[in-house]
Design an enzyme around this catalytic site. Structure first.
Site, short mmCIF file in Angstrom:
data_model
loop_
_atom_site.label_atom_id
_atom_site.label_comp_id
_atom_site.label_asym_id
_atom_site.label_seq_id
_atom_site.Cartn_x
_atom_site.Cartn_y
_atom_site.Cartn_z
N ASP A 133 -2.30 -2.02 10.02
CA ASP A 133 -2.46 -2.01 8.56
C ASP A 133 -3.00 -3.33 8.02
OD1 ASP A 133 -1.36 0.52 8.60
OD2 ASP A 133 0.58 -0.07 7.76
N ALA B 213 3.92 -1.68 3.99
CA ALA B 213 3.07 -2.66 4.69
C ALA B 213 3.29 -4.09 4.21
CB ALA B 213 1.59 -2.27 4.59
N PRO C 270 9.41 -4.77 -0.51
CA PRO C 270 10.57 -4.51 0.34
C PRO C 270 10.17 -4.39 1.81
CG PRO C 270 10.61 -3.11 -1.60
CD PRO C 270 9.28 -3.78 -1.59
N LYS D 299 0.85 -1.21 0.00
CA LYS D 299 0.00 0.00 0.00
C LYS D 299 0.88 1.25 0.00
CE LYS D 299 1.09 1.17 4.39
NZ LYS D 299 1.89 2.34 4.75
P1 ATP Z 1 4.09 -0.41 7.71
O1 ATP Z 1 4.00 0.35 6.44
O2 ATP Z 1 2.88 -1.28 8.00
O3 ATP Z 1 4.51 0.39 8.89
P2 ATP Z 1 6.60 -1.43 6.82
O4 ATP Z 1 6.33 -1.70 5.36
O5 ATP Z 1 7.35 -0.19 7.14
O6 ATP Z 1 5.22 -1.51 7.56
P3 ATP Z 1 7.21 -4.18 7.21
O7 ATP Z 1 7.85 -4.60 5.92
O8 ATP Z 1 5.79 -4.56 7.40
O9 ATP Z 1 7.39 -2.61 7.41
O10 ATP Z 1 8.10 -4.77 8.41
C1 ATP Z 1 8.61 -4.04 9.48
C2 ATP Z 1 9.35 -5.00 10.41
O11 ATP Z 1 8.47 -6.04 10.84
C3 ATP Z 1 10.52 -5.71 9.75
O12 ATP Z 1 11.72 -5.00 9.91
C4 ATP Z 1 10.55 -7.06 10.43
O13 ATP Z 1 11.43 -7.06 11.54
C5 ATP Z 1 9.15 -7.27 11.00
N1 ATP Z 1 8.39 -8.32 10.28
C6 ATP Z 1 7.69 -9.29 10.83
N2 ATP Z 1 7.10 -10.07 9.92
C7 ATP Z 1 7.43 -9.59 8.72
C8 ATP Z 1 7.13 -9.97 7.38
N3 ATP Z 1 6.39 -11.03 7.10
N4 ATP Z 1 7.63 -9.20 6.40
C9 ATP Z 1 8.37 -8.11 6.67
N5 ATP Z 1 8.71 -7.73 7.92
C10 ATP Z 1 8.24 -8.44 8.94
#
Ligand code: ATP
Length: 309
Positions: free
Chosen positions: A146, A110, A104, A18
């Site tokens: 999210d 997310a 990524p 997203k």
């Molecule tokens: P958001 O936008 O919801 O805040 P994000 O995209 O910034 O999320 P994610 O990729 O969801 O971040 O992951 C953040 C952290 O969550 C990672 O650094 C990791 O330690 C942990 N994590 C746990 N499960 C997962 C997963 N399946 N994929 C990615 N990260 C994960």
């Protein structure tokens, strides 16, 4: 096992990334979350989760974040999704799970939430738990703010901590270039930086407002109207933690993006293009600019988590 049982031996689901086209962050609540008004847009970058019968839980990971950054134990949201659904349905959490990540990690896209949503759907089918959309959404909200949107997809207004959703109409696809930085940013650290900035400038009010302009633009405006309405209250905090992002945002504007903003808590830069062809040209220019680890083209809205045939 009969042939009729065959399809449930392997179940695959996918869920999208997203971008937040509007992210207004209100005050810190007593439960430690911030009150949000956000407009989520699901974009065409997908992770897949495959679930097979297993003895206990196991998890393998391939693609983005494999080999260290993303945990493959209980720290992974997919693992927690499995435990939560099993507990809810009163079944044993037995499954061999394989996650293929194109989204990524720690990028503000997310990715973890997408994996959790896909895992809920895949395991619901594998275990025959028939949890139903409402129950799955409630479980999703327990896994993360999210995750309900990753199930829902499309475009939605998120309130509360982002988990309370109402659909928003978008009459056309929107084309984006996503510039992914080499190193992720942790979401809690970005919120903590925002709180620090706000504490240092207590006179500046915190106005959540209603995202009327962005909703109107999504419903039929030209790309320039959406560009003018984009908002991310976390951007200043992300820039403070990662000053190089300024250069990345400037590179996107210089390359001709309608607008560029940090996606969610960052550090991905989402650059809005005029149309699909423009997105491809913009991506080529940004890939050559040397400010991003990876540059992806994506469009949205796309549907939320779905079983893959
Ligand atoms: P958001 O936008 O919801 O805040 P994000 O995209 O910034 O999320 P994610 O990729 O969801 O971040 O992951 C953040 C952290 O969550 C990672 O650094 C990791 O330690 C942990 N994590 C746990 N499960 C997962 C997963 N399946 N994929 C990615 N990260 C994960």
């Amino acid at each position: 096992m009969s042939l009729a049982d065959g399809p449930d031996d392997v179940v695959t689901a996918r869920a999208p990334a997203k971008v937040n086209v509007h992210l207004a962050v209100g005050p810190l609540r007593s439960d430690g979350f911030h009150e949000l008004q956000t407009v989520f847009l699901a974009v065409s970058l997908f992770d897949t989760v495959t679930a097979r019968p297993g003895d206990g839980l196991s998890l393998t990971l391939a693609g983005e974040g494999a080999g260290g950054e993303v945990p493959v134990d209980r720290g992974n949201l997919v693992w927690r999704a499995a435990e939560l659904l099993a507990e809810h349905a009163g079944v044993r959490p037995d499954a061999a799970l394989a996650v293929e990540k194109s989204i990524p990690a720690a990028a503000g896209l997310a990715g973890g939430s997408a994996d959790a949503a896909a895992a809920l759907l895949a395991l619901d089918a594998l275990w025959g738990t028939r949890a139903g959309r409402e129950d799955l959404t409630a479980l999703a909200a327990r896994l993360g703010s999210d995750v309900p949107f990753s199930l829902h997809g499309g475009v939605a207004l998120g309130t509360g901590r982002g988990e309370m959703l109402s659909p928003v109409l978008a009459r056309r696809p929107w084309h984006w270039v996503l510039g992914v930085a080499a190193e992720g940013l942790s979401t809690p650290s970005v919120y903590a930086e925002l709180d620090r900035q706000r504490a240092a400038a207590p006179d500046q009010g915190i106005a959540l407002g209603v995202p009327d302009a962005v909703v109107a633009a999504l419903q039929g405006g030209p790309a320039s109207a959406l560009a003018a309405a984009l908002r991310n209250d976390l951007q200043a905090a992300a820039l403070s933690l990662r000053p190089a992002l300024r250069r990345a945002l400037r590179a996107a504007s210089d390359a001709g993006a309608q607008a560029a903003l940090v996606s969610g808590s960052g550090p991905t830069v989402a650059a809005l293009a005029s149309d699909g062809d423009h997105a491809i040209r913009l991506a080529a220019t940004l890939a050559g600019a040397g400010v991003f680890r990876t540059v992806r083209v994506a469009h949205g809205p796309v549907p939320g988590a779905r079983l893959v045939a």
